[in-house]
Design a protein around this motif. Structure first.
Motif, PDB file in Angstrom:
ATOM      1  N   HIS A  34       5.150  -8.084   2.206  1.00  0.00           N
ATOM      2  CA  HIS A  34       4.402  -7.797   1.669  1.00  0.00           C
ATOM      3  C   HIS A  34       4.797  -6.994   0.317  1.00  0.00           C
ATOM      4  O   HIS A  34       5.431  -6.085   0.022  1.00  0.00           O
ATOM      5  CB  HIS A  34       3.579  -6.762   2.479  1.00  0.00           C
ATOM      6  N   ASP A  36       2.609  -4.777  -2.315  1.00  0.00           N
ATOM      7  CA  ASP A  36       2.764  -3.765  -3.452  1.00  0.00           C
ATOM      8  C   ASP A  36       2.330  -3.604  -4.487  1.00  0.00           C
ATOM      9  O   ASP A  36       3.392  -2.712  -4.906  1.00  0.00           O
ATOM     10  CB  ASP A  36       2.417  -3.046  -2.468  1.00  0.00           C
ATOM     11  N   HIS A  67      -0.376  -7.685  -2.308  1.00  0.00           N
ATOM     12  CA  HIS A  67      -1.340  -6.415  -3.059  1.00  0.00           C
ATOM     13  C   HIS A  67      -1.876  -6.111  -4.458  1.00  0.00           C
ATOM     14  O   HIS A  67      -0.950  -5.656  -4.240  1.00  0.00           O
ATOM     15  CB  HIS A  67      -0.938  -5.745  -1.126  1.00  0.00           C
ATOM     16  N   MET A  69      -3.234  -3.613  -5.851  1.00  0.00           N
ATOM     17  CA  MET A  69      -4.130  -2.896  -6.419  1.00  0.00           C
ATOM     18  C   MET A  69      -4.089  -2.070  -8.010  1.00  0.00           C
ATOM     19  O   MET A  69      -3.503  -1.406  -8.515  1.00  0.00           O
ATOM     20  CB  MET A  69      -3.159  -1.351  -5.389  1.00  0.00           C
ATOM     21  N   ASP A 176      -3.414  -2.628   6.584  1.00  0.00           N
ATOM     22  CA  ASP A 176      -2.685  -2.595   5.750  1.00  0.00           C
ATOM     23  C   ASP A 176      -2.431  -1.140   6.279  1.00  0.00           C
ATOM     24  O   ASP A 176      -3.948  -0.364   5.674  1.00  0.00           O
ATOM     25  CB  ASP A 176      -2.508  -2.988   4.586  1.00  0.00           C
TER      26      ASP A 176
END
Ligand code: DX5
Ligand code: ZN
Length: 221
Positions: A34, A36, A67, A69, A176
């Motif tokens: 994962h 970020d 992911h 953001m 998450d």
């Protein structure tokens, strides 16, 4: 039996030895990595972008669960695809043209995910649930690792599970934020398929034991 997956979040890894950290969680049984990505605008924190992802792409065969953001993610999807992403997840709150962003991810042959912040209702997905590959429910406010899971998450995951089962069973349900050995069972019981865990894994003494214990819980009937 359902195949549930652990996705260690490298946000909590030691960045000075990032490649080694990734190899270690791969050997310890991780299913996905994962990643970020934070831009300092959509969330207050700033992490890394495509060049770092392209560089760590060389150290593992595991799929990258990226992911985003970031504001206006649609503009950068090509860059994240080129860097070696397998899943790209965008935030509903950060993208005005969500359908176009999802289509653009899928056109590149990647899996398209949508993430919802704790205060964002599931009904926003009403017109797009059939088009996505992954639904990520944030159980913390995005921006930092090591936070406590927010209370209302479990009922929201259950609702998301029902929505997926009724309307779009191929969609993977990911949770998450704040996932730990002590609460992973409740997320599993609520219906999640993929469990992101950052601090719970990377601050533990032995990644193999931690991931192994998590998987043991996930594989219990
Ligand atoms: C939060 C990130 C999460 C975070 C999870 O903004 O999206 O992926 O790294 O970290 P833990 O598991 O420590 O809550
Ligand atoms: Zn994340």
């Amino acid at each position: 039996m359902k195949l549930r997956k652990i996705a260690p979040s490298i946000l909590s890894a030691d960045f000075s030895i990032l490649g080694d950290e990734i190899k270690k969680v791969e050997e310890a049984g991780a299913d996905l990595i994962h990643v970020d990505v934070m831009d300092g605008h959509y969330v207050p924190n700033l992490t890394f972008g495509p060049p770092v992802i392209a560089s760590i792409r060389k150290v593992t065969e595991l799929p990258f669960d990226v992911h985003l953001m970031i504001e206006n993610p649609e503009r950068s999807i090509q860059d994240y695809a080129d860097a070696g992403s397998d899943f790209i997840t965008v935030h509903v709150e950060a993208e005005t043209h969500l359908h176009r962003a999802i289509e653009s991810i899928k056109e590149k042959g990647l899996k398209a995910g949508v993430s919802l912040n704790p205060a964002t209702p599931l009904c926003l997905l009403d017109d797009i649930i059939e088009d996505i590959d992954l639904l990520m429910i944030m159980s913390v406010n995005p921006g930092f690792g090591g936070q406590q899971c927010i209370k209302n998450t479990l009922p929201k995951i259950k609702k998301a599970r029902n929505l997926i089962d009724e309307r779009s069973p191929h969609v993977l349900l990911e949770v998450d934020g704040g996932v730990k050995l002590g609460n992973i069972r409740s997320f599993k019981d609520a219906g999640a398929d993929i469990f992101v865990a950052g601090s719970a894994i990377f601050t533990s003494d032995n990644y193999e034991i931690t991931i192994g214990e998590m998987k043991k819980i996930l594989n219990e009937e």
